[in-house]
Write a protein that holds these residues in place. Structure first.
Motif, short mmCIF file in Angstrom:
data_model
loop_
_atom_site.label_atom_id
_atom_site.label_comp_id
_atom_site.label_asym_id
_atom_site.label_seq_id
_atom_site.Cartn_x
_atom_site.Cartn_y
_atom_site.Cartn_z
N GLY A 316 0.79 -1.07 -0.15
CA GLY A 316 0.10 -0.09 0.06
C GLY A 316 0.79 1.31 0.00
N ASN A 317 2.20 1.19 0.19
CA ASN A 317 3.10 2.17 0.18
C ASN A 317 4.27 1.91 -0.93
N ILE A 318 5.26 1.47 -0.26
CA ILE A 318 6.66 1.11 -1.01
C ILE A 318 6.88 -0.43 -1.07
N GLY A 319 7.16 -1.00 -2.46
CA GLY A 319 7.66 -2.17 -2.33
C GLY A 319 8.70 -2.62 -1.80
N ILE A 320 9.89 -1.80 -2.18
CA ILE A 320 11.10 -2.30 -1.41
C ILE A 320 11.79 -0.78 -1.47
N ARG A 321 12.17 -0.46 -0.06
CA ARG A 321 12.85 0.73 0.17
C ARG A 321 14.33 0.22 0.68
N THR A 322 15.40 0.82 0.08
CA THR A 322 16.49 0.64 0.49
C THR A 322 17.47 1.71 0.44
N ARG A 323 18.50 1.56 1.28
CA ARG A 323 19.25 2.59 1.82
C ARG A 323 20.55 2.73 0.72
N SER A 324 20.86 3.93 0.07
CA SER A 324 22.09 3.69 -0.98
C SER A 324 23.40 3.52 -0.03
N TYR A 325 23.80 2.85 0.52
CA TYR A 325 24.93 2.56 1.27
C TYR A 325 25.54 1.05 1.08
N ASN A 326 26.18 0.86 0.12
CA ASN A 326 26.78 -0.43 -0.46
C ASN A 326 25.89 -1.64 -0.07
N ASN A 327 24.60 -1.24 -0.61
CA ASN A 327 23.43 -2.41 -0.73
C ASN A 327 23.06 -2.64 -2.11
N THR A 328 22.85 -3.93 -2.69
CA THR A 328 22.44 -3.98 -4.05
C THR A 328 21.21 -4.81 -4.19
N VAL A 329 20.28 -4.34 -4.76
CA VAL A 329 18.82 -4.90 -5.21
C VAL A 329 18.84 -5.44 -6.56
N ASN A 330 18.72 -6.62 -6.65
CA ASN A 330 18.80 -7.47 -7.99
C ASN A 330 17.33 -7.89 -8.23
N VAL A 331 16.52 -7.14 -9.22
CA VAL A 331 15.12 -7.73 -9.42
C VAL A 331 15.21 -8.35 -11.18
N THR A 332 15.43 -9.71 -10.95
CA THR A 332 15.52 -10.53 -12.22
C THR A 332 14.20 -11.15 -12.51
N GLY A 333 13.25 -11.31 -11.73
CA GLY A 333 11.96 -11.63 -12.03
C GLY A 333 10.79 -11.42 -11.13
N GLY A 334 9.54 -11.76 -11.45
CA GLY A 334 8.62 -11.48 -10.63
C GLY A 334 8.11 -9.83 -10.71
N THR A 335 7.17 -9.73 -9.89
CA THR A 335 6.21 -8.39 -9.99
C THR A 335 6.33 -7.59 -8.77
N ILE A 336 6.49 -6.40 -8.94
CA ILE A 336 6.57 -5.40 -7.62
C ILE A 336 5.57 -4.64 -8.02
N LYS A 337 4.55 -4.29 -7.16
CA LYS A 337 3.48 -3.22 -7.15
C LYS A 337 3.09 -2.67 -6.13
N ALA A 338 3.26 -1.24 -5.97
CA ALA A 338 3.16 -0.53 -4.93
C ALA A 338 2.22 0.80 -5.20
N ASN A 339 1.56 1.31 -4.09
CA ASN A 339 0.87 2.46 -4.55
C ASN A 339 1.51 3.72 -4.32
N THR A 340 2.87 3.83 -3.92
CA THR A 340 3.67 4.99 -4.05
C THR A 340 4.84 4.92 -4.78
N TYR A 341 5.89 3.94 -4.63
CA TYR A 341 7.01 3.74 -5.30
C TYR A 341 7.23 2.08 -5.32
N GLY A 342 7.50 1.62 -6.52
CA GLY A 342 7.89 0.32 -6.68
C GLY A 342 9.12 -0.09 -5.86
N ILE A 343 10.02 0.94 -5.94
CA ILE A 343 11.29 0.71 -5.49
C ILE A 343 11.68 2.10 -5.09
N TYR A 344 12.25 2.38 -3.87
CA TYR A 344 12.90 3.63 -3.37
C TYR A 344 14.20 3.47 -2.90
N GLN A 345 15.31 3.90 -3.53
CA GLN A 345 16.57 4.08 -3.19
C GLN A 345 16.81 5.28 -2.45
#
Length: 425
Positions: A316-345
């Motif tokens: 209902g808000n954000i699918g993945i929220r991640t800090r921009s600090y040596n982190n890695t998000v790999n989206v190679t399949g599937g579906t992300i659906k969110a009311n605000t942001y799909g992914i927020y870095q």
């Protein structure tokens, strides 16, 4: 009274499940000698007679040795009130203690169908061995099943059972030194007022089971552990969060597993400000958080890896929220659906070292998978890198806030309008 139900009775003697050690045997023998000596006295005063009668009456019976192959554990006193007033160490809090006092380090334990255990702590395991809990009901105020001890590696199989803690953890693995504890849960219900499962150095495998915190905490708390949710494993709650990945742990949501939370600010999986953790969402798995302030996966740490290989994240808000600090998000399949942001870095500082990879440059080009949709932005990149190799980004305001860092070789991004690709399709 049901013979299979273990209840507290203050008038019953506490049954001891361990064999007498040498010191206890010595005391028992001396005690009998004292009785014989008093019996041999020729002249005894009235006062001594009364004392002797009471002394003989209270002579203890030799405890029956507990056979681990027997289905029904011995009866016990409820230590709940004693615990509040007198006892200080956890070892003394166990109304029934499956820590068999034997010289060998390994032991096996079986709890049969229909056994009910009540009290402060249900089963306490401190040695290496295998425990099988099948068709049992364990209801405690403290710990339902407790695995602990230094350098021990017990295995506990919980099948078709219900384990509930009304004030604490239903299952806890605790380690004072190195030694992983394995818990395999199938066809069971695990409920805790705090965490349902609190795992430190644990290997937790869950299948066809419901795991839930009945309070507001996380249903599963993990530290230096492996948590695998397999087919039929469910975390569902209106009040609690999902999984707390504290440090150096990996969370695997495999096919058929799900997390569904309706709390307004719920986290499906939370990675706090520590390092070296990961989350893997595989095909057929699902994370759903419906609240307007909720997150499917929320990463506030560093040196974390989030792999979305398939499945669904709905928020209902954000699918993945991640800090921009040596982190890695790999989206190679599937579906992300969110009311605000799909992914927020989001921005950590002025450095730019977080990465979101959309697709895989080494596989055949696919314009539809993975799919990331946001009510405002598909990906909102406040700071860091976004690489676009495969799939589709969608957003009402824009598919991307920011810029792409890398694109698939010899390819370009194509913009299409909502008429060609409506958000609800």
């Amino acid at each position: 009274r049901d013979n299979n139900t273990i209840e507290s009775n203050k008038e019953e003697n506490l049954s001891i499940i361990s064999v007498l050690n040498e010191n206890e045997k010595h005391k028992f023998i001396n005690f009998n000698k004292k009785i014989k000596y008093l019996k041999s006295l020729k002249k005894v005063s009235e006062k001594e007679k009364k004392h002797l009668e009471g002394f003989q009456k209270d002579e203890p019976k030799k405890p029956k040795e507990f056979n681990i192959n027997e289905a029904e554990p011995p009866k016990y006193r409820d230590f709940g009130e004693i615990y509040k007033k007198e006892l200080e160490t956890l070892e003394k809090l166990n109304p029934i203690l499956f820590n068999l006092q034997k010289k060998k380090d390994d032991y096996d334990l079986t709890v049969k169908n229909g056994v009910t255990i009540k009290g402060y702590t249900g089963i306490d395991i401190v040695k290496t061995g295998t425990g099988n809990i099948t068709g049992a009901t364990i209801t405690t105020t403290g710990l339902g099943v407790y695995l602990r001890g230094s350098y021990t590696k017990p295995v506990v199989n919980i099948t078709n059972s219900t384990i509930t803690s009304t004030e604490g953890y239903a299952i806890e693995t605790r380690n004072y030194e190195w030694g992983y504890k394995k818990v395999d849960i199938k066809g069971s219900t695990i409920k805790g007022a705090s965490h349902a499962i609190c795992s430190e150095y644990g290997d937790i495998i869950i299948e066809d089971s419901l795991v839930v915190s009945t309070g507001t905490a996380y249903s599963i708390w993990a530290n230096q552990s492996s948590i695998k949710l397999n087919n039929g494993a469910k975390i569902e709650s209106d009040t609690a969060n999902g999984i707390y990945n504290h440090y150096n742990s990996w969370i695997y949501l495999n096919s058929g597993s799900s997390i569904k939370l309706t709390r307004e600010d719920a986290n499906g999986v939370y990675l706090p400000s520590n390092s070296y953790c990961g989350v893997v969402l595989n095909t057929g798995a699902k994370i759903e958080t419906t609240g307007s302030s909720s997150y499917g996966i929320n990463n506030d740490g560093y040196d974390r890896t989030i792999n979305i290989k398939g499945g669904e994240i709905i928020s209902g808000n954000i699918g993945i929220r991640t800090r921009s600090y040596n982190n890695t998000v790999n989206v190679t399949g599937g579906t992300i659906k969110a009311n605000t942001y799909g992914i927020y870095q989001y921005k950590h500082d002025d450095s730019q070292n977080g990465t979101v990879n959309m697709g895989d440059s080494e596989v055949v080009l696919d314009q539809n998978v993975p799919l990331v949709t946001g009510g405002q932005y598909g990906i909102y990149n406040e700071k860091g890198y976004v690489n676009f190799y495969n799939g589709r980004l969608r957003g009402t305001t824009s598919a991307l806030y920011g810029e792409f860092y890398k694109l698939r070789h010899a390819m370009k991004v194509v913009d299409i309008d909502e008429y060609e690709d409506p958000l609800e399709s």
